[in-house]
Structure formats: C-alpha cells, structure tokens
Design a protein around this motif. Structure first.
Motif, mmCIF file in Angstrom:
data_model
loop_
_atom_site.group_PDB
_atom_site.id
_atom_site.type_symbol
_atom_site.label_atom_id
_atom_site.label_comp_id
_atom_site.label_asym_id
_atom_site.label_seq_id
_atom_site.Cartn_x
_atom_site.Cartn_y
_atom_site.Cartn_z
ATOM 1 N N MET A 134 0.824 -1.208 0.000
ATOM 2 C CA MET A 134 0.000 0.000 0.000
ATOM 3 C C MET A 134 0.858 1.258 0.000
ATOM 4 O O MET A 134 0.566 2.234 -0.699
ATOM 5 C CB MET A 134 -0.928 -0.005 1.218
ATOM 6 N N VAL A 135 1.930 1.236 0.794
ATOM 7 C CA VAL A 135 2.812 2.399 0.882
ATOM 8 C C VAL A 135 3.533 2.626 -0.447
ATOM 9 O O VAL A 135 3.573 3.750 -0.966
ATOM 10 C CB VAL A 135 3.833 2.213 2.022
ATOM 11 N N VAL A 136 4.090 1.575 -1.011
ATOM 12 C CA VAL A 136 4.890 1.705 -2.235
ATOM 13 C C VAL A 136 4.037 2.202 -3.393
ATOM 14 O O VAL A 136 4.472 3.040 -4.190
ATOM 15 C CB VAL A 136 5.547 0.363 -2.589
ATOM 16 N N HIS A 137 2.799 1.719 -3.485
ATOM 17 C CA HIS A 137 1.959 2.039 -4.635
ATOM 18 C C HIS A 137 0.845 3.032 -4.311
ATOM 19 O O HIS A 137 -0.091 3.189 -5.112
ATOM 20 C CB HIS A 137 1.362 0.757 -5.218
ATOM 21 N N ASP A 138 0.942 3.709 -3.167
ATOM 22 C CA ASP A 138 -0.031 4.749 -2.797
ATOM 23 C C ASP A 138 -1.462 4.217 -2.840
ATOM 24 O O ASP A 138 -2.375 4.861 -3.380
ATOM 25 C CB ASP A 138 0.100 5.965 -3.726
ATOM 26 N N LEU A 139 -1.679 3.048 -2.261
ATOM 27 C CA LEU A 139 -2.989 2.427 -2.273
ATOM 28 C C LEU A 139 -3.788 2.823 -1.033
ATOM 29 O O LEU A 139 -3.218 3.100 0.018
ATOM 30 C CB LEU A 139 -2.842 0.902 -2.325
ATOM 31 N N PRO A 140 -5.111 2.828 -1.117
ATOM 32 C CA PRO A 140 -5.939 3.196 0.035
ATOM 33 C C PRO A 140 -5.923 2.129 1.119
ATOM 34 O O PRO A 140 -5.565 0.974 0.869
ATOM 35 C CB PRO A 140 -7.340 3.358 -0.565
ATOM 36 N N ASP A 141 -6.342 2.517 2.323
ATOM 37 C CA ASP A 141 -6.343 1.579 3.454
ATOM 38 C C ASP A 141 -7.235 0.369 3.216
ATOM 39 O O ASP A 141 -6.994 -0.704 3.763
ATOM 40 C CB ASP A 141 -6.795 2.305 4.730
ATOM 41 N N ASP A 142 -8.289 0.542 2.417
ATOM 42 C CA ASP A 142 -9.200 -0.580 2.151
ATOM 43 C C ASP A 142 -8.862 -1.292 0.847
ATOM 44 O O ASP A 142 -9.732 -1.936 0.242
ATOM 45 C CB ASP A 142 -10.642 -0.088 2.138
ATOM 46 N N TYR A 143 -7.612 -1.199 0.436
ATOM 47 C CA TYR A 143 -7.184 -1.809 -0.827
ATOM 48 C C TYR A 143 -7.495 -3.302 -0.873
ATOM 49 O O TYR A 143 -8.019 -3.803 -1.873
ATOM 50 C CB TYR A 143 -5.686 -1.556 -1.019
ATOM 51 N N VAL A 144 -7.176 -4.045 0.180
ATOM 52 C CA VAL A 144 -7.410 -5.492 0.182
ATOM 53 C C VAL A 144 -8.898 -5.788 0.068
ATOM 54 O O VAL A 144 -9.319 -6.698 -0.660
ATOM 55 C CB VAL A 144 -6.821 -6.142 1.448
ATOM 56 N N ASP A 145 -9.721 -5.015 0.763
ATOM 57 C CA ASP A 145 -11.169 -5.218 0.684
ATOM 58 C C ASP A 145 -11.695 -4.896 -0.715
ATOM 59 O O ASP A 145 -12.608 -5.562 -1.219
ATOM 60 C CB ASP A 145 -11.871 -4.343 1.716
#
Length: 450
Positions: free
Chosen positions: A379-390
């Motif tokens: 998430m950090v490396v690719h600037d993904l949101p906190d709910d990325y996995v969901d």
C-alpha cells in the motif's frame, strides 16, 4: 468401539475484512500500524523510495548491495544478526525496483530493543570497505550460482528484451555492472537515499503496550521527509516483436522457456481482472497452459503465468520447462492457448475458480504479522488506500466472464511476445526458426549483461 468421527459438513466461507490500519505522523516520517491482539511476534518494516529503477547507469546494483551491507551493522563484520538474536529478533531486507525495505521481526515484549538496533543499522551502519567488497563478491557469486538454473537465467534475460535503460539489467546490477560499484558509491547512495530519508514505518502485532510514537522517533530521528518519487515510463528495447532469444546451454536435454511482453504500470491496471485472466491462462493448476502442456501433451511438470507490475511499467510472463524436442511446439502451443483465450473467453468453471482462489483463502493469507505487514508495504509503495485489500476482494467477488474476456483482450498481447529459450542452440535453432514466430538470435550467457 470406533474412534473415528464423522467429518463435519463444510460451512459457507466467511467474509473477510482487512484490519483498518492506524496512521500517525512522527517527525518527518509516517507510521502505519495494525494492532492484532494476541499476536506476540511483531513485524516492523521501514519503507523508503530508493529502489533500483532510479539507479544511474554507472551504479547499477548499488541499492541491492547497500541492502546487503546494512546487515553488517554499526560494528561491521555481520555484527547485526547476533545482536538481534539476543532479543529473539530477525533482520529483514528487501530491495525492489520501486522500494528499499528494511526491518525486523521480533517478540512484542522486545520490540523496542530490536527496533533500536535495526534503526542504528539503517541510519549509522559501519559500511566498512572490506564488508562492502565481501558482500559485492558474494552477490556476484550468487548471481551466477542462481543463473546456473535455466529458468532463472531465462527470467533474468527478460528485461534486456523488453526495455532500454535500467530495466535492461537485472536488479542486482548483473555481474559486470555490480563489479563496478565501489564502497564509495555505496556510502554515497546510503547517505543520499537511506540515512537522511525518514520514510514510512510499518508495525504489525499486539500493540496494546507498544508506544508507536516512540518507535517512530527511534527510527526516523531527524531524517528528512521522503522525496516525491518520479515516474517515467521506460523506453522499449530495440528490435521487432515477436522474436526469439536463444541462450545457448550446450548438450542440455531440457529447455527453459519464458514468453514475455510489456504491460501497463500498477496504477493503470484493474488488478482483479488482470490477475484473474492470468490465473485462467497459467496461474492455477487447472489453468489453460497447465492442462495443455502438462496434461494433454505431457511436455512439462507445470506451466505458469504472472504479472510483474511496477510504478512506471509492467511485465507479463509465461514460463515453463520442457524436454528439448518439445521446445518449439511448447512455444506455439502456449501462444495458441493465449489467442484462444482472447477469442473465446472463459468458462463458468474458470470464472468460479478465479473467484474462489482469490477470496476464500484470505483469512489464511493475512493470518500472520508478516503477511499483514507485506500488504501494508505494498500500500505504501503504490499509494494504495487503506481498504485496498477489501476492494480487491470485492473486485474478485463481482468479476464476470465478460470482465475476464475483456481483460484477455486488453492485457494479453501474444503478438508482442519476446520468447526467451535457454537450451542447446545446436539442436534448437532450426526448429525455432521453423515456428515462424520471428527472428532467432543466439547468445552466450556471459554476453547478456556485458
């Protein structure tokens, strides 16, 4: 009296929700943490944007070498590991094209001591000349040892066939480039990109009695904020596609095959659709390639496919190993299966397999501190949101056959395949030319990264 019991009926899969991370700013760095009650072995990771993609041409491999040398600690000569072991902790280091990740896995009740040792190694390592040269020699030796495996050699040759610039040389710099990296270059890279860059600290475990702000202060110190990472798509390698690179391995009775083409960057891809169609083609045991090459033709023990997606670009790869005489037909059969998938779409059974394989196992996938930390690092490396996995889970749950058919046409490009073959050139040149895929070039392994 029988001691056997009737096996209970399986219940319905339970929905999975990824834990919501806590975020806080500490000094010039960020802390991202997940509290897992009862998880007494914590994972701590420092993520910095200093991957191999940004290395200049005369310093290829300096990031990977620096990652290795940090394990020598503040006293040098591999001093960090024994110091961490006294606290039941283990050093972690991983350099990618997009990131420089270091950290420790440690018991929660010793996390402060372990993190302090880890922070010292990252910010103030000894970087002794002898340590740097020893580690460099080890990396070069390891490179050729791993490249003695045909499948590894084929995969490492992909970059030079798809890209110009940094990606044309393996992440470690390759044996020739890495030998040019000096201790002074390592010290300069460390000073500019690691010692004085705060980054993001990922912490996962039972954090009820952990002072996250104190951990952040220990790791970040007075380091500056991480610079904004620049994203510039790499130029393609010269030459027409499709084509074949044959890496000579005289007298080999087997061939290692990789079929690869360029792909979009991580941010440009609808990942459930891309991963889903890759699963159908080669990502599952019941995939098209495995059924054709293994079950129907009996050419291989297994075939696979995957996307390797980065911040500025990506690669799609198909890989397998076959007997020498089956090499040419394995390639044409793989291309034919890819084209058939594009034109005919997926079956209902394949759609259901994609959904289940990417959702049912999620509670197990994210059951450890390490796996949760790995997700946060992504998430950090690719600037993904906190709910990325969901969002990923939801994307797989609602994916349709039409979605996967569209993905096959959008993300699979068999007409752009570069085929890398590691095998006996004397026996393979003519059969490979007879396939009509494209021009065939023969190279020696030693010449690939000169």
């Amino acid at each position: 009296m029988s001691i056997l019991q009737t096996r209970p009926d399986l219940g319905s899969p339970q929905p999975y929700t990824f834990p919501k991370p806590r975020r806080l700013r500490v000094g010039n760095g960020n802390v991202v943490a997940i509290d897992v009650p009862g998880q007494q072995y914590a994972a701590v990771r420092l993520v910095q944007p200093a991957g191999g993609a940004a290395e200049p041409p005369d310093r290829m491999g300096v990031a990977a070498l620096t990652g290795e040398v940090l394990e020598d600690g503040i006293h040098g000569n591999s001093s960090l590991a024994p110091a961490l072991e006294r606290h039941g902790a283990e050093w972690v280091s991983r350099v990618t094209w997009d990131s420089f990740v270091t950290g420790v896995d440690a018991p929660v009740n010793r996390i402060s001591e372990a993190t302090s040792l880890f922070a010292e190694a990252v910010r103030r390592p000894a970087l002794l000349r002898d340590d740097v040269l020893r580690r460099r020699d080890q990396l070069v030796e390891q490179f050729w040892l791993e490249a003695s495996m045909p499948s590894t050699l084929a995969t490492r040759a992909v970059g030079g066939q798809l890209f110009s610039g940094r990606y044309a040389t393996p992440l470690s710099g390759g044996p020739v480039r890495l030998n040019d990296v000096t201790p002074e270059m390592v010290a300069d890279f460390h000073s500019r990109n690691i010692a004085n860059v705060a980054g993001t600290l990922v912490v996962v475990g039972d954090l009820a009695n952990v002072d996250l702000e104190k951990l952040g202060t220990t790791v970040f110190g007075d380091a500056e904020s991480a610079p904004e990472a620049s994203v510039t798509p790499p130029e393609p390698a010269p030459g027409e596609v499709p084509r074949v690179l044959l890496i000579d391995r005289p007298d080999s009775v087997q061939s290692a095959l990789v079929l690869a083409h360029r792909a979009p960057s991580r941010s440009e891809v609808d990942l459930p659709k891309a991963d889903g169609i890759s699963d159908v083609l080669g990502g599952m045991f019941t995939s098209r390639l495995n059924l054709e090459l293994r079950e129907n033709l009996g050419y291989t023990y297994g075939a696979g496919s995957r996307f390797d997606l980065r911040r500025d670009s990506g690669v799609f790869l198909v890989s397998t190993q076959v007997e020498r005489d089956a090499t040419a037909h394995s390639i044409t059969a793989s291309i034919a299966e890819t084209e058939k998938l594009q034109s005919g779409g997926v079956t209902a059974a394949e759609l259901e397999a994609v959904r289940e394989s990417n959702t049912v196992g999620m509670p197990v996938t994210y059951s450890t501190a390490r796996s949760l930390a790995s997700a946060l690092v992504e998430m950090v490396v690719h600037d993904l949101p906190d709910d990325y996995v969901d969002r990923m889970r939801a994307g797989f749950e609602r994916i349709t056959a039409d979605d996967l058919g569209q993905a096959a046409r959008q993300y699979l490009r068999p007409e752009e395949f570069v085929v890398i073959v590691v095998g006996d050139a004397q026996h393979l040149q003519q059969p490979l030319r007879d396939t009509g895929i494209g021009p065939v070039t023969v190279r020696e392994p030693d010449s690939l990264w000169g």
